[in-house]
Design a protein around this motif. Structure first.
Motif, PDB file in Angstrom:
ATOM      1  N   VAL A  22       6.543   4.198   4.775  1.00  0.00           N
ATOM      2  CA  VAL A  22       6.142   2.903   5.308  1.00  0.00           C
ATOM      3  C   VAL A  22       4.776   2.497   4.758  1.00  0.00           C
ATOM      4  O   VAL A  22       4.569   1.361   4.307  1.00  0.00           O
ATOM      5  N   ILE A  23       3.812   3.416   4.787  1.00  0.00           N
ATOM      6  CA  ILE A  23       2.455   3.088   4.331  1.00  0.00           C
ATOM      7  C   ILE A  23       2.439   2.857   2.826  1.00  0.00           C
ATOM      8  O   ILE A  23       1.788   1.919   2.339  1.00  0.00           O
ATOM      9  N   ALA A  24       3.157   3.672   2.087  1.00  0.00           N
ATOM     10  CA  ALA A  24       3.233   3.473   0.641  1.00  0.00           C
ATOM     11  C   ALA A  24       3.874   2.127   0.305  1.00  0.00           C
ATOM     12  O   ALA A  24       3.602   1.542  -0.746  1.00  0.00           O
ATOM     13  N   GLY A  25       4.721   1.632   1.207  1.00  0.00           N
ATOM     14  CA  GLY A  25       5.343   0.329   1.017  1.00  0.00           C
ATOM     15  C   GLY A  25       4.484  -0.827   1.482  1.00  0.00           C
ATOM     16  O   GLY A  25       4.942  -1.976   1.507  1.00  0.00           O
ATOM     17  N   GLY A  26       3.249  -0.543   1.887  1.00  0.00           N
ATOM     18  CA  GLY A  26       2.331  -1.604   2.263  1.00  0.00           C
ATOM     19  C   GLY A  26       2.486  -2.107   3.678  1.00  0.00           C
ATOM     20  O   GLY A  26       2.087  -3.238   3.971  1.00  0.00           O
TER      21      GLY A  26
END
Length: 776
Positions: A416-420
């Protein structure tokens, strides 16, 4: 097995080139993106999009209708056509379908949930039906305005595929489950097409006061980029019986006017029924003169004005995180502004307090929407966190498209975080955890090992990953945290036990809430056996709280005991079992509300197996927390000094301490917003700082990553000045970072803050690895 049907080519063409207008390409292309939730659990249709029907011998279409795109209309401007007639206001108080296109109502479609909308016309009226006729209302009632948890607005309409014409829609009223007809609700609805229109009036909403798109999600070394808030309470309005003791929602299906209305609904005229806000904000938790409040409590309101109550759109005196603890500070757009500044991970704790609720409701000062029991509120807050995820998805074009994502594993959080986007972890922080009271009442469960294991499994299945074994008050697992301020009175009401403080404490002491003087000295009668039968029967407290506690006013008003006191007990056998079972499940163990002897014992257990704890209130046990791979929370100083770097020096020293003890060099915040904990105040103002302050935050400024620009924050008609008001709400996080950034000697000084989400997830990954080694 999936059943396939054949469709006439004409109907296929209609479905491929829907009469419904296309939204932007992103929404159209991703309409069926999975949100990671089983549709059967959310109530969404499970009909496959390939299942569209067949033609029988009579020429009628049979089978199941297609699932048309019900998500694409959010925020759009449309007129409603059925055949050659358009929905129009026949007079200021009603709607009906008429033949004149020129007179068609132009509706701004405000998403209330996935596939459910408010129809808001160009003159500020809503399409509503409560009991049949289609009426036009400029003001709506809601569960908030009525303080009625059963109330459903007749202004909500869910889009479905029309059973009359599968290429069009029908509208189902959420209040009464009937369909939109020509001029009233009907059992068979009219087919409707949404035609693009111009000249709509946008539905009322707060502004974001930020522009740009997130581009940075990783550091060059592959670590995640982002800040963690380790301790958050987004939905405290659903605590304390849900009746408004804590006022204001993080969202509402009917919009900002119902999420953040005037708080006189529950706090009374000029906030005179907001006793707990008054005690925390005006008198102070440590200094409250409770005896002087007795006449006001009997009168059921304060004898003087407490605060201005205006909410949307004027917000005269709140939100105000540093000064108003009973008002919402995490509205979804404020949280989005913080996310745009770098917030990427939030631990959302369901919290409440049954004794506070029982007192206010039992004395008739405020109303409730449901029971006061802790787990009733916990369950509701968990549900509302998922509902908020859907609500933000709905504003963003469909399932999975929103920036707010509840996560259940560290791998999912990384994705989720890597996907912004913003990853949200569910947690619980309450005293009567799993209804395991120290002194059970009629109807309470039998809290044994099997019950605790079943409860852990149940809440794990609901997505909960972080748990405090105890909060303020004694329970079956541990003595309460021993907070000796006025809230400690509730421990006596909750358990029927006198206070249990002793001078026989760990040497050296390990800090915590139960460290120091005992404010209510007359209540302190230490006992040898922690879970012995209660000497006082306080079972009538929920219905007669003032009468029940008033019998002990003499003891309550006796002077404080001075000395280095602590709680006179440690973890129970059941408490130790629960911690072991949490470790076996890879759960995040919150240790900071454990009193000193329980804290010491918990660390012995953690060290035995090398399991990492979380210190979300800042405790680190002399660095042992970092040795185990755990993480804590911190922050920046407020006042600038004579030389640059004063506000960030403490943060830099903490990072060095973490590294010296073998930890990952990062630390995030633990704001505890909406948790009766206050917020970071301003540095400008008379008497705030010892030296004159310079270099205020000015606008516009860019995020630390440089991908978003921030303009002055507004709440409706009010502009908030961070320099003189401080962290009024979570949306002022960009200003907090910018203020520290301007004082930092080097921008690298702040980099550990933006590595804190990575650090938290590493702790969580280690917990899961240890669980795999321990087994069940």
């Amino acid at each position: 097995m999936r059943h396939l049907y054949f469709v006439p080519w004409t109907l296929t063409a209609l479905i491929a080139c829907s009469t419904a207008p296309s939204a932007n390409d992103e929404a159209s292309d991703t309409q069926h993106t999975s949100s990671g939730t089983d549709p059967s659990e959310t109530g969404e249709s499970t009909v496959p999009t390939t299942t569209v029907g067949m033609t029988g011998e009579t020429g009628e279409t049979t089978g199941e209708p297609p699932m048309l795109d019900t998500y694409q209309f959010a925020g759009g401007c449309f007129s409603l056509r059925s055949g050659d007639r358009y929905l129009a206001a026949g007079d200021p108080t009603s709607f009906a379908f008429a033949a004149d296109k020129a007179g068609a109502a132009r509706f701004f479609m405000k998403a209330a949930d996935l596939g459910t909308y408010l129809f808001y016309d160009q003159d500020g009226g809503y399409l509503v039906s409560d009991d049949g006729p289609l009426v036009r209302q400029t003001e709506l009632e809601s569960d908030v305005t009525r303080i009625d948890d059963t109330y459903v607005s007749g202004a909500e309409w869910t889009l479905e595929t029309s059973v009359v014409d599968w290429s069009q829609y029908q509208l189902r009223n959420r209040r009464n489950d009937r369909l939109l007809g020509a001029d009233a609700l009907a059992d068979e609805g009219v087919p409707v097409t949404f035609e693009p229109a111009e000249g709509c009036t946008p539905h009322p909403e707060l502004t974001l006061d930020a522009t740009g798109q997130i581009t940075r999600t990783m550091f060059d070394d592959g670590d995640l980029y982002g800040i963690v808030d380790t301790h958050s309470h987004i939905h405290s309005n659903y605590a304390f019986g849900g009746g408004g003791l804590f006022h204001g929602g993080a969202y509402h299906r009917l919009g900002v006017a119902h999420a953040l209305p005037d708080c006189s609904i529950s706090h009374g005229d000029m906030g005179r029924k907001d006793f707990f806000g008054y005690i925390f904000d005006a008198s102070g938790n440590e200094e409250a003169d409770l005896a002087s409040l007795l006449p006001d409590l009997v009168a059921k309101q304060l004898g003087e004005d407490n605060h201005a109550t205006a909410g949307w759109p004027d917000f005269t005196e709140w939100p105000d995180g540093p000064r108003r603890s009973t008002h919402q500070t995490q509205y979804w757009l404020w949280l989005q502004r913080a996310y745009l500044a770098g917030l990427r991970l939030v631990v959302q704790h369901a919290t409440t307090n049954a004794i506070i609720c029982d007192f206010m409701i039992g004395e008739g000062i405020q109303k409730s929407r449901y029971g006061c029991d802790d787990m009733t509120a916990v369950d509701r807050i968990i549900d509302e966190t998922y509902a908020m995820e859907r609500y933000i998805d709905a504003q963003s074009g469909g399932p999975g498209l929103g920036w707010f994502r509840v996560v259940h594993t560290p791998a999912e959080a990384r994705e989720v975080i890597a996907g912004g986007k913003l990853a949200v972890i569910l947690g619980i922080e309450t005293s009567n955890l799993f209804d395991c009271k120290l002194t059970p009442r009629d109807g309470d469960p039998t809290c044994d090992e099997a019950y605790v294991e079943a409860q852990l499994d149940h809440y794990y299945d609901l997505g909960v990953r972080a748990i405090f074994p105890v909060h303020k008050y004694d329970n079956k697992f541990s003595p309460g945290d021993g907070d000796r301020a006025f809230i400690e009175l509730g421990n006596f009401a909750n358990s029927g036990h006198w206070s249990n403080f002793t001078l026989d404490c760990p040497d050296p002491q390990v800090g915590g809430f139960d460290s120091g003087n005992v404010n209510f000295g007359g209540l302190n009668m230490p006992r040898d056996v922690y879970d012995s039968p209660a000497p006082v029967d306080n079972s009538k407290f929920p219905t007669a709280p003032l009468t029940t506690t008033g019998m002990y006013l003499g003891q309550i008003t006796e002077p404080a005991l001075e000395g280095a006191y602590c709680q006179n007990a440690t973890l129970t056998a059941l408490g130790e079992h629960m911690i072991r079972q949490m470790m076996a499940r890879g759960m995040i163990i919150e240790v900071d509300h454990l009193p000193q002897w329980s804290y010491v014992r918990a660390y012995e257990m953690l060290q035995e197996v090398g399991y990492p704890p979380i210190g979300s209130h800042g405790r680190n046990n002399g660095g042992v927390l970092y040795e185990l791979g755990g993480v804590s929370a911190g922050g920046f100083g407020i006042c600038r000094g004579d030389a640059p770097g004063a506000t960030v020096q403490g943060f830099k020293d903490k990072i060095q301490f973490i590294m010296d003890n073998g930890g990952y060099p990062a630390e995030g915040f633990g704001f505890d917003l909406n948790g009766f904990a206050g917020a970071r105040g301003p540095r400008f103002g008379d008497g705030v700082c010892p030296t004159p302050q310079t270099d205020p935050v000015t606008y516009p400024f860019s995020s630390f990553a440089g991908d978003v620009e921030f303009t002055p924050p507004r709440v409706g008609n009010r502009e908030i000045d961070f320099n003189t008001e401080g962290l009024a709400h979570i949306g002022l996080l960009p200003e907090l970072i910018e203020d520290a950034r301007r004082d930092a000697v080097d921008e690298a000084d702040l980099e550990p803050l933006f590595r804190s989400a990575e650090g938290y997830i590493r702790m969580w990954e280690l917990a899961e690895a240890r669980a795999a080694e321990l087994g069940r």
